[in-house]
Design a protein around this motif. Structure first.
Motif, PDB file in Angstrom:
ATOM      1  N   ALA A  49     -46.994   5.312 -67.149  1.00  0.00           N
ATOM      2  CA  ALA A  49     -48.065   6.042 -66.459  1.00  0.00           C
ATOM      3  C   ALA A  49     -48.532   7.235 -67.289  1.00  0.00           C
ATOM      4  CB  ALA A  49     -47.592   6.491 -65.084  1.00  0.00           C
ATOM      5  N   GLN A  50     -47.588   7.954 -67.885  1.00  0.00           N
ATOM      6  CA  GLN A  50     -47.948   9.099 -68.724  1.00  0.00           C
ATOM      7  C   GLN A  50     -48.679   8.655 -69.988  1.00  0.00           C
ATOM      8  OE1 GLN A  50     -44.125  10.928 -69.299  1.00  0.00           O
ATOM      9  NE2 GLN A  50     -44.309  12.224 -67.491  1.00  0.00           N
ATOM     10  N   ALA A  51     -48.266   7.501 -70.533  1.00  0.00           N
ATOM     11  CA  ALA A  51     -48.940   6.975 -71.723  1.00  0.00           C
ATOM     12  C   ALA A  51     -50.374   6.573 -71.394  1.00  0.00           C
ATOM     13  CB  ALA A  51     -48.171   5.780 -72.281  1.00  0.00           C
ATOM     14  N   ALA A  52     -50.570   5.909 -70.250  1.00  0.00           N
ATOM     15  CA  ALA A  52     -51.909   5.479 -69.851  1.00  0.00           C
ATOM     16  C   ALA A  52     -52.805   6.664 -69.510  1.00  0.00           C
ATOM     17  CB  ALA A  52     -51.820   4.536 -68.658  1.00  0.00           C
ATOM     18  N   ALA A  53     -52.214   7.774 -69.082  1.00  0.00           N
ATOM     19  CA  ALA A  53     -52.988   8.975 -68.757  1.00  0.00           C
ATOM     20  C   ALA A  53     -53.396   9.738 -70.009  1.00  0.00           C
ATOM     21  CB  ALA A  53     -52.194   9.881 -67.832  1.00  0.00           C
ATOM     22  N   GLY A  54     -52.826   9.355 -71.154  1.00  0.00           N
ATOM     23  CA  GLY A  54     -53.138  10.068 -72.385  1.00  0.00           C
ATOM     24  C   GLY A  54     -52.332  11.331 -72.552  1.00  0.00           C
ATOM     25  N   ASP A  55     -51.232  11.454 -71.800  1.00  0.00           N
ATOM     26  CA  ASP A  55     -50.411  12.665 -71.869  1.00  0.00           C
ATOM     27  C   ASP A  55     -49.433  12.626 -73.040  1.00  0.00           C
ATOM     28  OD1 ASP A  55     -51.648  13.598 -69.596  1.00  0.00           O
ATOM     29  OD2 ASP A  55     -50.117  12.796 -68.239  1.00  0.00           O
ATOM     30  N   ARG A  56     -48.833  11.469 -73.280  1.00  0.00           N
ATOM     31  CA  ARG A  56     -47.831  11.355 -74.326  1.00  0.00           C
ATOM     32  C   ARG A  56     -47.605   9.881 -74.634  1.00  0.00           C
ATOM     33  NH1 ARG A  56     -42.025  12.992 -72.023  1.00  0.00           N
ATOM     34  NH2 ARG A  56     -41.458  11.935 -73.941  1.00  0.00           N
ATOM     35  N   LEU A  57     -46.974   9.620 -75.774  1.00  0.00           N
ATOM     36  CA  LEU A  57     -46.617   8.260 -76.142  1.00  0.00           C
ATOM     37  C   LEU A  57     -45.288   7.891 -75.498  1.00  0.00           C
ATOM     38  CD1 LEU A  57     -47.476   8.394 -79.943  1.00  0.00           C
ATOM     39  CD2 LEU A  57     -48.727   7.112 -78.205  1.00  0.00           C
ATOM     40  N   PRO A  58     -45.068   6.600 -75.207  1.00  0.00           N
ATOM     41  CA  PRO A  58     -43.762   6.187 -74.681  1.00  0.00           C
ATOM     42  C   PRO A  58     -42.641   6.526 -75.662  1.00  0.00           C
ATOM     43  CG  PRO A  58     -45.369   4.419 -74.443  1.00  0.00           C
ATOM     44  CD  PRO A  58     -46.002   5.469 -75.303  1.00  0.00           C
ATOM     45  N   SER A  59     -41.433   6.617 -75.156  1.00  0.00           N
ATOM     46  CA  SER A  59     -40.312   7.058 -75.984  1.00  0.00           C
ATOM     47  C   SER A  59     -39.907   6.040 -77.041  1.00  0.00           C
ATOM     48  CB  SER A  59     -39.103   7.385 -75.092  1.00  0.00           C
ATOM     49  OG  SER A  59     -38.727   6.244 -74.351  1.00  0.00           O
ATOM     50  N   LEU A  60     -40.229   4.760 -76.862  1.00  0.00           N
ATOM     51  CA  LEU A  60     -39.817   3.735 -77.803  1.00  0.00           C
ATOM     52  C   LEU A  60     -40.855   3.553 -78.901  1.00  0.00           C
ATOM     53  CD1 LEU A  60     -38.156   1.091 -75.496  1.00  0.00           C
ATOM     54  CD2 LEU A  60     -37.174   3.042 -76.651  1.00  0.00           C
ATOM     55  N   LEU A  61     -41.372   4.658 -79.371  1.00  0.00           N
ATOM     56  CA  LEU A  61     -42.306   4.686 -80.483  1.00  0.00           C
ATOM     57  C   LEU A  61     -41.777   5.676 -81.506  1.00  0.00           C
ATOM     58  CD1 LEU A  61     -45.694   5.024 -78.551  1.00  0.00           C
ATOM     59  CD2 LEU A  61     -44.651   2.937 -79.377  1.00  0.00           C
ATOM     60  N   ALA A  62     -42.079   5.418 -82.762  1.00  0.00           N
ATOM     61  CA  ALA A  62     -41.674   6.353 -83.810  1.00  0.00           C
ATOM     62  C   ALA A  62     -42.743   6.391 -84.888  1.00  0.00           C
ATOM     63  CB  ALA A  62     -40.335   5.936 -84.413  1.00  0.00           C
ATOM     64  N   PHE A  63     -43.278   7.569 -85.166  1.00  0.00           N
ATOM     65  CA  PHE A  63     -44.198   7.749 -86.265  1.00  0.00           C
ATOM     66  C   PHE A  63     -43.419   7.974 -87.548  1.00  0.00           C
ATOM     67  CE2 PHE A  63     -47.601   8.726 -83.209  1.00  0.00           C
ATOM     68  CZ  PHE A  63     -48.683   8.097 -83.833  1.00  0.00           C
ATOM     69  N   ARG A  64     -43.911   7.382 -88.644  1.00  0.00           N
ATOM     70  CA  ARG A  64     -43.364   7.720 -89.942  1.00  0.00           C
ATOM     71  C   ARG A  64     -43.657   9.188 -90.192  1.00  0.00           C
ATOM     72  NH1 ARG A  64     -44.768   4.381 -95.426  1.00  0.00           N
ATOM     73  NH2 ARG A  64     -46.306   6.036 -95.698  1.00  0.00           N
ATOM     74  N   PRO A  65     -42.798   9.917 -90.924  1.00  0.00           N
ATOM     75  CA  PRO A  65     -43.014  11.355 -91.100  1.00  0.00           C
ATOM     76  C   PRO A  65     -44.404  11.744 -91.584  1.00  0.00           C
ATOM     77  CG  PRO A  65     -40.820  10.787 -91.830  1.00  0.00           C
ATOM     78  CD  PRO A  65     -41.497   9.488 -91.492  1.00  0.00           C
ATOM     79  N   ASP A  66     -45.058  10.901 -92.404  1.00  0.00           N
ATOM     80  CA  ASP A  66     -46.403  11.232 -92.874  1.00  0.00           C
ATOM     81  C   ASP A  66     -47.489  10.726 -91.923  1.00  0.00           C
ATOM     82  OD1 ASP A  66     -46.320   8.510 -93.262  1.00  0.00           O
ATOM     83  OD2 ASP A  66     -46.665   8.578 -95.432  1.00  0.00           O
ATOM     84  N   CYS A  67     -47.058  10.144 -90.768  1.00  0.00           N
ATOM     85  CA  CYS A  67     -47.966   9.647 -89.729  1.00  0.00           C
ATOM     86  C   CYS A  67     -48.828   8.483 -90.201  1.00  0.00           C
ATOM     87  CB  CYS A  67     -48.865  10.760 -89.185  1.00  0.00           C
ATOM     88  SG  CYS A  67     -47.946  12.025 -88.283  1.00  0.00           S
ATOM     89  N   ALA A  68     -48.482   7.855 -91.334  1.00  0.00           N
ATOM     90  CA  ALA A  68     -49.269   6.725 -91.823  1.00  0.00           C
ATOM     91  C   ALA A  68     -48.982   5.458 -91.024  1.00  0.00           C
ATOM     92  CB  ALA A  68     -48.975   6.480 -93.298  1.00  0.00           C
ATOM     93  N   TYR A  69     -47.759   5.318 -90.517  1.00  0.00           N
ATOM     94  CA  TYR A  69     -47.361   4.141 -89.756  1.00  0.00           C
ATOM     95  C   TYR A  69     -46.777   4.550 -88.414  1.00  0.00           C
ATOM     96  CZ  TYR A  69     -47.565   1.552 -94.208  1.00  0.00           C
ATOM     97  OH  TYR A  69     -47.965   0.993 -95.387  1.00  0.00           O
ATOM     98  N   LEU A  70     -46.865   3.616 -87.467  1.00  0.00           N
ATOM     99  CA  LEU A  70     -46.251   3.791 -86.156  1.00  0.00           C
ATOM    100  C   LEU A  70     -45.434   2.550 -85.844  1.00  0.00           C
ATOM    101  CD1 LEU A  70     -46.041   5.276 -83.369  1.00  0.00           C
ATOM    102  CD2 LEU A  70     -48.038   3.942 -82.672  1.00  0.00           C
TER     103      LEU A  70
END
Length: 210
Positions: A49-70
């Motif tokens: 629900a929070q992800a669909a609201a645009g508040d935050r990403l779900p916890s089972l996501l990880a950005f690469r440190p340079d944000c190039a990949y998710l």
């Protein structure tokens, strides 16, 4: 009828784009509740629900440190790699021969972005090479509890795992940290005779201090 969701601009960034795509997926599926979607995807209802609201990403996501990949963990145990803007799917980390169908319980990129740690709900913990999409070595030993959080050490030479019912575990994953266990398992390094037989063109050097 639930509250109407506020409009989103998917160009605002990764969180808004993910929310936009999640809403689109929900609409194409016939408008199931977030509770029903959470049960299928092994997320919490609040996280979706929070992800669909645009508040935050779900916890089972990880950005690469340079944000190039998710990296996005799935309920079937796969990890899907996306570009940092969620505009293009780059690949999938999955081995059909060893698929376990566990849902992904935690993800973490190493500081250099080259290695991804993936944990499953049955206590599995595996390192993956991001570039080749291949496993790095065998699964790391765990107490068997669901791994709920992962974090690499600052230099990427250690990995820390937290479970719901077990104390934190620390794994040496850098080259220097891994040398000790390998040498002990092998009973020591190569002798001078073994070195000259297998590596005749390379000057001998001491290769294990264990």
């Amino acid at each position: 009828m639930g509250r109407r969701e506020r409009p989103l601009d998917p160009t605002e960034g990764p969180v808004a784009r993910f929310a936009h795509e999640l809403r689109k997926l929900r609409q194409e599926a016939g408008g199931p509740t977030y509770r029903a979607m959470a049960a299928r995807a092994h997320y919490s209802t609040a996280a979706l629900a929070q992800a669909a609201a645009g508040d935050r990403l779900p916890s089972l996501l990880a950005f690469r440190p340079d944000c190039a990949y998710l990296a996005v963990g799935e309920g079937a145990g796969r990890v899907v790699l996306w570009d940092g803007r969620l505009g293009r799917r780059l690949g999938v980390l999955a081995d059909p021969e060893t698929a376990t169908y566990q849902y992904v319980s935690a993800l973490a990129f190493a500081p250099d972005g080259r290695t991804l740690a993936v944990a499953g709900d049955e206590g599995t913990l595996q390192l993956w090479d991001e570039a080749s999409r291949r496993r790095v070595g065998s699964p790391l030993p765990t107490p068997g509890d669901t791994v709920s959080a992962l974090v690499f050490g600052r230099n990427g030479d250690s990995l820390h795992a937290m479970g719901n019912h077990t104390p934190p575990q620390t794994y040496p994953v850098g080259a220097d940290g891994a040398a000790g266990p390998v040498c002990r398992r092998a009973g020591g390094g190569l002798t001078r005779d073994e070195w000259s037989r297998h590596l005749p063109d390379v000057p001998y050097r001491r290769n294990c201090d264990y």
